[in-house]
Design a protein around this motif. Structure first.
Motif, mmCIF file in Angstrom:
data_model
loop_
_atom_site.group_PDB
_atom_site.id
_atom_site.type_symbol
_atom_site.label_atom_id
_atom_site.label_comp_id
_atom_site.label_asym_id
_atom_site.label_seq_id
_atom_site.Cartn_x
_atom_site.Cartn_y
_atom_site.Cartn_z
ATOM 1 N N ALA A 1 -37.160 13.170 -4.931
ATOM 2 C CA ALA A 1 -36.923 11.729 -5.092
ATOM 3 C C ALA A 1 -35.867 11.233 -4.112
ATOM 4 C CB ALA A 1 -36.503 11.430 -6.529
ATOM 5 N N SER A 2 -34.830 12.024 -3.893
ATOM 6 C CA SER A 2 -33.775 11.637 -2.955
ATOM 7 C C SER A 2 -34.317 11.531 -1.530
ATOM 8 C CB SER A 2 -32.639 12.652 -3.013
ATOM 9 O OG SER A 2 -31.679 12.375 -2.032
ATOM 10 N N TYR A 3 -35.082 12.530 -1.108
ATOM 11 C CA TYR A 3 -35.664 12.496 0.237
ATOM 12 C C TYR A 3 -36.681 11.370 0.379
ATOM 13 C CZ TYR A 3 -33.433 16.890 1.479
ATOM 14 O OH TYR A 3 -32.517 17.866 1.757
ATOM 15 N N ALA A 4 -37.429 11.101 -0.678
ATOM 16 C CA ALA A 4 -38.404 10.005 -0.633
ATOM 17 C C ALA A 4 -37.685 8.661 -0.468
ATOM 18 C CB ALA A 4 -39.272 9.999 -1.884
ATOM 19 N N LEU A 5 -36.574 8.491 -1.187
ATOM 20 C CA LEU A 5 -35.805 7.251 -1.040
ATOM 21 C C LEU A 5 -35.207 7.143 0.354
ATOM 22 C CD1 LEU A 5 -33.999 6.929 -4.480
ATOM 23 C CD2 LEU A 5 -35.853 5.512 -3.577
ATOM 24 N N ASP A 6 -34.725 8.260 0.907
ATOM 25 C CA ASP A 6 -34.210 8.248 2.277
ATOM 26 C C ASP A 6 -35.311 7.887 3.277
ATOM 27 O OD1 ASP A 6 -31.663 8.859 1.511
ATOM 28 O OD2 ASP A 6 -31.805 11.003 2.015
ATOM 29 N N ALA A 7 -36.505 8.436 3.076
ATOM 30 C CA ALA A 7 -37.620 8.151 3.984
ATOM 31 C C ALA A 7 -38.033 6.685 3.895
ATOM 32 C CB ALA A 7 -38.807 9.061 3.664
ATOM 33 N N VAL A 8 -38.113 6.142 2.690
ATOM 34 C CA VAL A 8 -38.476 4.733 2.528
ATOM 35 C C VAL A 8 -37.386 3.839 3.120
ATOM 36 C CG1 VAL A 8 -38.836 2.909 0.817
ATOM 37 C CG2 VAL A 8 -39.984 5.106 0.546
ATOM 38 N N GLY A 9 -36.117 4.185 2.863
ATOM 39 C CA GLY A 9 -35.016 3.415 3.435
ATOM 40 C C GLY A 9 -35.021 3.459 4.949
ATOM 41 N N SER A 10 -35.310 4.614 5.514
ATOM 42 C CA SER A 10 -35.375 4.749 6.967
ATOM 43 C C SER A 10 -36.516 3.936 7.552
ATOM 44 C CB SER A 10 -35.540 6.217 7.350
ATOM 45 O OG SER A 10 -34.419 6.944 6.936
ATOM 46 N N LEU A 11 -37.650 3.951 6.872
ATOM 47 C CA LEU A 11 -38.784 3.166 7.342
ATOM 48 C C LEU A 11 -38.458 1.676 7.311
ATOM 49 C CD1 LEU A 11 -41.722 3.236 8.311
ATOM 50 C CD2 LEU A 11 -42.416 3.063 5.918
ATOM 51 N N VAL A 12 -37.794 1.234 6.253
ATOM 52 C CA VAL A 12 -37.398 -0.176 6.159
ATOM 53 C C VAL A 12 -36.410 -0.523 7.272
ATOM 54 C CG1 VAL A 12 -36.130 -1.838 4.744
ATOM 55 C CG2 VAL A 12 -37.905 -0.417 3.710
ATOM 56 N N ILE A 13 -35.418 0.353 7.502
ATOM 57 C CA ILE A 13 -34.445 0.111 8.571
ATOM 58 C C ILE A 13 -35.142 0.043 9.927
ATOM 59 C CG2 ILE A 13 -32.530 1.163 9.854
ATOM 60 C CD1 ILE A 13 -31.479 2.201 7.177
ATOM 61 N N LEU A 14 -36.083 0.951 10.152
ATOM 62 C CA LEU A 14 -36.797 0.972 11.428
ATOM 63 C C LEU A 14 -37.623 -0.296 11.629
ATOM 64 C CD1 LEU A 14 -37.332 2.727 13.911
ATOM 65 C CD2 LEU A 14 -39.302 3.655 12.719
ATOM 66 N N LEU A 15 -38.364 -0.705 10.602
ATOM 67 C CA LEU A 15 -39.191 -1.905 10.733
ATOM 68 C C LEU A 15 -38.348 -3.160 10.894
ATOM 69 C CD1 LEU A 15 -41.995 -1.138 8.113
ATOM 70 C CD2 LEU A 15 -42.156 -1.039 10.609
ATOM 71 N N VAL A 16 -37.291 -3.278 10.113
ATOM 72 C CA VAL A 16 -36.418 -4.451 10.228
ATOM 73 C C VAL A 16 -35.704 -4.451 11.579
ATOM 74 C CG1 VAL A 16 -34.325 -5.527 9.290
ATOM 75 C CG2 VAL A 16 -36.145 -4.788 7.759
ATOM 76 N N GLY A 17 -35.238 -3.276 12.020
ATOM 77 C CA GLY A 17 -34.584 -3.180 13.329
ATOM 78 C C GLY A 17 -35.518 -3.539 14.457
ATOM 79 N N TRP A 18 -36.767 -3.082 14.360
ATOM 80 C CA TRP A 18 -37.763 -3.400 15.380
ATOM 81 C C TRP A 18 -38.024 -4.908 15.404
ATOM 82 C CZ3 TRP A 18 -39.813 1.157 17.596
ATOM 83 C CH2 TRP A 18 -40.670 0.950 18.667
ATOM 84 N N TRP A 19 -38.131 -5.508 14.226
ATOM 85 C CA TRP A 19 -38.372 -6.957 14.143
ATOM 86 C C TRP A 19 -37.175 -7.734 14.700
ATOM 87 C CZ3 TRP A 19 -35.958 -10.909 11.376
ATOM 88 C CH2 TRP A 19 -36.620 -12.147 11.414
#
Length: 156
Positions: A22-40
């Motif tokens: 669960a911890s790694y899944a939350l890190d992966a989802v958070g990273s994906l959100v950071i990447l998409l928002v950063g790209w935008w």
């Protein structure tokens, strides 16, 4: 005959494993959100810089895409560093490596970067314009195009 030993996990081990997943899944989802928002944000910053440069009449059209793209790539690099920080990677060492790589590339391309800087200064300061007859470095002619790396002239 040898017997096989089957490992059985107890309830505490299963719970610890589920917590880690669960911890790694939350890190992966958070990273994906950071990447998409950063790209935008990087794309939006590129657009805003381009619009701001379009309003300045003294900046040449050749220089505008270069500056706006530089802003976008800087934003993307910042987003990737933030993603690595989300996973717990020490970003100070990565930033130091990027700085050292930038210094090495800058030293390797010193003459080329000098020409690019001179081209940017020509585009910004405008000591001469396309269509003017000039004498530069012992060469006389009419300026056909001013680019970041070179200036094209028609000589006689």
């Amino acid at each position: 005959m040898t017997g096989r030993r089957i490992a059985v996990m107890n309830q505490d081990q299963i719970q610890a494993l589920l917590d880690q997943v669960a911890s790694y899944a939350l890190d992966a989802v958070g990273s994906l959100v950071i990447l998409l928002v950063g790209w935008w944000i990087a794309g939006r910053a590129q657009y805003l810089v381009r619009r701001a440069l379009d309003r300045v009449p003294r900046i040449d059209d050749t220089l505008k895409p270069f500056l706006s793209s530089s802003v976008r790539y800087l934003g993307i690099v910042i987003a990737f560093v933030a993603v690595l920080a989300e996973f717990g990677v020490q970003t100070t060492s990565i930033i130091a490596v990027l700085g050292a790589a930038g210094l090495a590339i800058g030293l390797a391309l010193q003459c080329t970067l000098q020409n690019i800087a001179a081209g940017i200064m020509l585009l910004v300061l405008r000591p001469f314009r396309v269509g003017e007859y000039i004498d530069a470095g012992g060469v006389s002619g009419t300026v056909d195009a001013i680019n970041i790396i070179s200036t094209d002239m028609t000589t006689y």
